[in-house]
Design a protein around this motif. Sequence first.
Motif, PDB file in Angstrom:
ATOM      1  N   LEU A 137       0.801  -1.222   0.077  1.00 18.23           N
ATOM      2  CA  LEU A 137      -0.027   0.106   0.103  1.00 18.23           C
ATOM      3  C   LEU A 137       0.827   1.270  -0.032  1.00 18.23           C
ATOM      4  N   ALA A 138       2.004   1.150   0.402  1.00 14.19           N
ATOM      5  CA  ALA A 138       2.912   2.446   0.322  1.00 14.19           C
ATOM      6  C   ALA A 138       3.312   2.696  -0.951  1.00 14.19           C
ATOM      7  N   TRP A 139       3.408   1.801  -1.887  1.00 11.47           N
ATOM      8  CA  TRP A 139       3.395   2.317  -3.331  1.00 11.47           C
ATOM      9  C   TRP A 139       2.456   3.075  -3.981  1.00 11.47           C
ATOM     10  N   VAL A 140       1.082   2.724  -3.514  1.00 13.45           N
ATOM     11  CA  VAL A 140       0.043   3.075  -4.064  1.00 13.45           C
ATOM     12  C   VAL A 140      -0.157   4.760  -4.372  1.00 13.45           C
ATOM     13  N   PRO A 141       0.161   5.581  -3.539  1.00 15.98           N
ATOM     14  CA  PRO A 141       0.017   6.732  -3.743  1.00 15.98           C
ATOM     15  C   PRO A 141       1.043   7.317  -4.627  1.00 15.98           C
ATOM     16  N   LEU A 142       2.209   6.704  -4.540  1.00 17.64           N
ATOM     17  CA  LEU A 142       3.245   7.275  -5.304  1.00 17.64           C
ATOM     18  C   LEU A 142       3.094   7.025  -7.027  1.00 17.64           C
ATOM     19  N   LEU A 143       2.521   5.741  -7.166  1.00 12.06           N
ATOM     20  CA  LEU A 143       2.290   5.158  -8.521  1.00 12.06           C
ATOM     21  C   LEU A 143       0.948   6.117  -8.916  1.00 12.06           C
ATOM     22  N   LEU A 144       0.093   6.419  -8.154  1.00 15.87           N
ATOM     23  CA  LEU A 144      -0.964   7.193  -8.780  1.00 15.87           C
ATOM     24  C   LEU A 144      -0.713   8.684  -9.030  1.00 15.87           C
ATOM     25  N   LEU A 145       0.104   9.089  -8.220  1.00 21.39           N
ATOM     26  CA  LEU A 145       0.933  10.473  -8.692  1.00 21.39           C
ATOM     27  C   LEU A 145       1.641  10.187  -9.929  1.00 21.39           C
ATOM     28  N   TRP A 146       2.234   9.280 -10.071  1.00 16.10           N
ATOM     29  CA  TRP A 146       3.296   9.031 -11.251  1.00 16.10           C
ATOM     30  C   TRP A 146       2.483   8.799 -12.464  1.00 16.10           C
ATOM     31  N   LEU A 147       1.571   8.116 -12.492  1.00 21.24           N
ATOM     32  CA  LEU A 147       1.058   7.277 -13.520  1.00 21.24           C
ATOM     33  C   LEU A 147      -0.482   7.392 -13.654  1.00 21.24           C
ATOM     34  N   GLY A 148      -1.067   8.080 -12.853  1.00 18.66           N
ATOM     35  CA  GLY A 148      -2.607   8.505 -12.859  1.00 18.66           C
ATOM     36  C   GLY A 148      -3.477   7.082 -12.412  1.00 18.66           C
ATOM     37  N   ILE A 149      -4.696   7.136 -12.759  1.00 22.61           N
ATOM     38  CA  ILE A 149      -5.419   6.102 -12.185  1.00 22.61           C
ATOM     39  C   ILE A 149      -6.032   5.227 -13.067  1.00 22.61           C
ATOM     40  N   ASP A 150      -5.327   4.904 -14.314  1.00 26.40           N
ATOM     41  CA  ASP A 150      -5.532   4.011 -15.353  1.00 26.40           C
ATOM     42  C   ASP A 150      -5.071   2.629 -15.201  1.00 26.40           C
ATOM     43  N   GLU A 151      -4.691   2.019 -16.052  1.00 22.95           N
ATOM     44  CA  GLU A 151      -4.187   0.532 -16.060  1.00 22.95           C
ATOM     45  C   GLU A 151      -2.676   0.422 -15.450  1.00 22.95           C
ATOM     46  N   ALA A 152      -1.859   1.385 -15.992  1.00 21.07           N
ATOM     47  CA  ALA A 152      -0.545   1.287 -15.655  1.00 21.07           C
ATOM     48  C   ALA A 152      -0.176   1.122 -14.213  1.00 21.07           C
ATOM     49  N   PRO A 153      -0.760   2.094 -13.431  1.00 25.92           N
ATOM     50  CA  PRO A 153      -0.239   1.873 -12.023  1.00 25.92           C
ATOM     51  C   PRO A 153      -0.654   0.561 -11.329  1.00 25.92           C
ATOM     52  N   LYS A 154      -1.752  -0.090 -11.649  1.00 31.98           N
ATOM     53  CA  LYS A 154      -2.141  -1.376 -11.516  1.00 31.98           C
ATOM     54  C   LYS A 154      -1.245  -2.620 -11.688  1.00 31.98           C
ATOM     55  N   LEU A 155      -0.835  -2.491 -12.945  1.00 28.72           N
ATOM     56  CA  LEU A 155       0.136  -3.470 -13.567  1.00 28.72           C
ATOM     57  C   LEU A 155       1.725  -3.185 -12.833  1.00 28.72           C
ATOM     58  N   VAL A 156       2.049  -1.853 -12.770  1.00 27.56           N
ATOM     59  CA  VAL A 156       3.099  -1.756 -12.104  1.00 27.56           C
ATOM     60  C   VAL A 156       3.153  -2.337 -10.397  1.00 27.56           C
ATOM     61  N   LEU A 157       2.097  -2.010  -9.708  1.00 26.56           N
ATOM     62  CA  LEU A 157       2.072  -2.548  -8.558  1.00 26.56           C
ATOM     63  C   LEU A 157       2.175  -4.000  -8.593  1.00 26.56           C
ATOM     64  N   ILE A 158       1.508  -4.902  -9.381  1.00 22.63           N
ATOM     65  CA  ILE A 158       1.240  -6.091  -9.677  1.00 22.63           C
ATOM     66  C   ILE A 158       2.799  -6.653 -10.025  1.00 22.63           C
ATOM     67  N   ALA A 159       3.569  -6.038 -10.774  1.00 22.30           N
ATOM     68  CA  ALA A 159       4.920  -6.492 -11.127  1.00 22.30           C
ATOM     69  C   ALA A 159       5.973  -6.271 -10.000  1.00 22.30           C
ATOM     70  N   ILE A 160       5.700  -5.068  -9.242  1.00 24.60           N
ATOM     71  CA  ILE A 160       6.585  -4.940  -7.962  1.00 24.60           C
ATOM     72  C   ILE A 160       6.392  -6.143  -7.018  1.00 24.60           C
ATOM     73  N   GLY A 161       4.917  -6.499  -6.921  1.00 22.99           N
ATOM     74  CA  GLY A 161       4.842  -7.686  -5.952  1.00 22.99           C
ATOM     75  C   GLY A 161       5.477  -9.028  -6.527  1.00 22.99           C
ATOM     76  N   ALA A 162       5.408  -9.165  -7.780  1.00 26.24           N
ATOM     77  CA  ALA A 162       6.117 -10.424  -8.402  1.00 26.24           C
ATOM     78  C   ALA A 162       7.566 -10.477  -8.419  1.00 26.24           C
ATOM     79  N   PHE A 163       8.026  -9.226  -8.553  1.00 26.35           N
ATOM     80  CA  PHE A 163       9.504  -9.161  -8.730  1.00 26.35           C
ATOM     81  C   PHE A 163      10.389  -9.715  -7.648  1.00 26.35           C
ATOM     82  N   PHE A 164      10.030  -9.221  -6.615  1.00 21.62           N
ATOM     83  CA  PHE A 164      11.059  -9.618  -5.422  1.00 21.62           C
ATOM     84  C   PHE A 164      11.107 -11.254  -5.091  1.00 21.62           C
TER      85      PHE A 164
END
Length: 287
Positions: A137-164
Amino acid sequence: MTPPALHSSIDLVGRQPAADHAPSAPVPAPAARRGRPHPAWGLLLPVLALLGVELLVRGGAVPAHLLPPPSEIAATLAQLAHADLLWHVLASSLRVAAGYAAGALLGIAIGAAVGLNARIATLLDPTFQALRAVPSLAWVPLLLLWLGIDEAPKLVLIAIGAFFPVYLGAASGIAGVDRKLVEVGRMYRLGSVALARRVLLPAALPSLMTGLRNGLSLAWMFMVAAELIAASRGLGYLLSDGRETGRADIVLAAILLLALLGKASDTLMRRLESRLLAWRDDLARAA
């Protein structure tokens, strides 16, 4: 003429002491070989839990508006299925698939570089270990600021979760390959590509598959976090909608679907793991 010592050695070959011919006591089979329980046993606990909840709610021990009985949740699922449930499931599944694929590929690439090169590990690993501790949840505000509310922040957040998890599995798996195996490969004059394909990858595959499975489960978790914040479709949206309307049955129905989808995807990953690691002789295969 054969020397006496050599002659006596030849006579002793294949000869066993008389005591060795005595029948030995049977060796007990390992615990894993004594029989494997049927997979249907895995349904026992969920079925008992559902029956227990149904009885508690019907008996008045638990308020129905806080914990609806499983029969009511099933009716809610049937109603949603006649509406737009399929589109919610499809939207979440596609997001998980796309985000997981991106995060897993990046995790394999960077994890392999870290596992193969100590300098790269010294440069990158401390930073990734620190970022791994950041909650989703700490990534959500930053991704919304950077990428808006479309599909991009959702996909990036999921990719972050799978990456580590995938990154850790790849890095630890390659770094933990037995050095003797690498030396044997070099003795046979294997090139870098052949050495990676025939030695490093098979030896690191068990750890990598564990990372891939953990990354897939986290991808589903991060998907829910993304859809809870800004989404108009998906299982996370159903969770948020059920909370806002006070419909505990919708919330529990969405949770049930998430559990089933997560279990189904993990089962597919386990089958892939079993196929890729068919060469292993472990306790699971001894059953």
